[in-house]
Design a protein around this motif. Structure first.
Motif, PDB file in Angstrom:
ATOM      1  N   GLY A  93       7.417   4.276   2.887  1.00 43.77           N
ATOM      2  CA  GLY A  93       8.434   3.772   3.774  1.00 43.77           C
ATOM      3  C   GLY A  93       9.634   3.246   3.143  1.00 43.77           C
ATOM      4  N   LEU A  94       9.619   2.718   1.902  1.00 41.62           N
ATOM      5  CA  LEU A  94      10.625   2.098   1.198  1.00 41.62           C
ATOM      6  C   LEU A  94      11.541   3.344   0.526  1.00 41.62           C
ATOM      7  CD1 LEU A  94      12.083  -0.397   0.193  1.00 41.62           C
ATOM      8  CD2 LEU A  94      10.158  -0.162  -1.647  1.00 41.62           C
ATOM      9  N   ASN A 148       0.702  -1.316   0.080  1.00 46.24           N
ATOM     10  CA  ASN A 148      -0.012   0.072   0.023  1.00 46.24           C
ATOM     11  C   ASN A 148       0.832   1.286   0.017  1.00 46.24           C
ATOM     12  OD1 ASN A 148       1.170   0.275   2.587  1.00 46.24           O
ATOM     13  ND2 ASN A 148      -1.189  -0.355   3.634  1.00 46.24           N
ATOM     14  N   THR A 149       0.052   2.212   0.068  1.00 47.79           N
ATOM     15  CA  THR A 149       1.061   3.584  -0.268  1.00 47.79           C
ATOM     16  C   THR A 149       1.940   4.047   1.084  1.00 47.79           C
ATOM     17  OG1 THR A 149      -1.188   4.654  -1.180  1.00 47.79           O
ATOM     18  CG2 THR A 149       0.477   6.091  -0.363  1.00 47.79           C
ATOM     19  N   ASN A 150       1.611   3.443   2.209  1.00 46.31           N
ATOM     20  CA  ASN A 150       2.328   3.865   3.465  1.00 46.31           C
ATOM     21  C   ASN A 150       3.875   2.950   3.374  1.00 46.31           C
ATOM     22  OD1 ASN A 150       0.710   5.476   4.823  1.00 46.31           O
ATOM     23  ND2 ASN A 150      -0.353   3.893   5.846  1.00 46.31           N
TER      24      ASN A 150
END
Length: 80
Positions: A8-9, A2-4
């Protein structure tokens, strides 16, 4: 993902990239210093071998500094 997780990556990759950019110049400097030290050591060893070969033809006259130090040592021993 997902977007989070993607954010984070991307954040971790950017942090890692900045870390690499900060460490890279010092790593190059260490490698350069080691190369220079190795070259100096090799030159000293080569000079030492040449001096060993020349030492048999040299006279063994002490230098002025050695003569001066010997004189001062003997004066100290006499006065004490």
């Amino acid at each position: 993902m997902n977007t989070n997780q993607i954010e984070g990556l991307i954040g971790m990759l950017l942090t890692f990239g900045i870390l690499v950019l900060l460490v890279l110049p010092s790593a190059f400097g260490v490698a350069r210093d080691r190369r220079a030290d190795r070259q100096i050591r090799e030159a000293q060893e080569a000079r030492g071998e040449q001096e060993d070969q020349k030492s048999s033809s040299r006279s063994t006259v002490p230098s002025t500094a050695t003569w001066y130090a010997e004189g001062r040592r003997s004066k100290k021993l006499v006065s004490s």
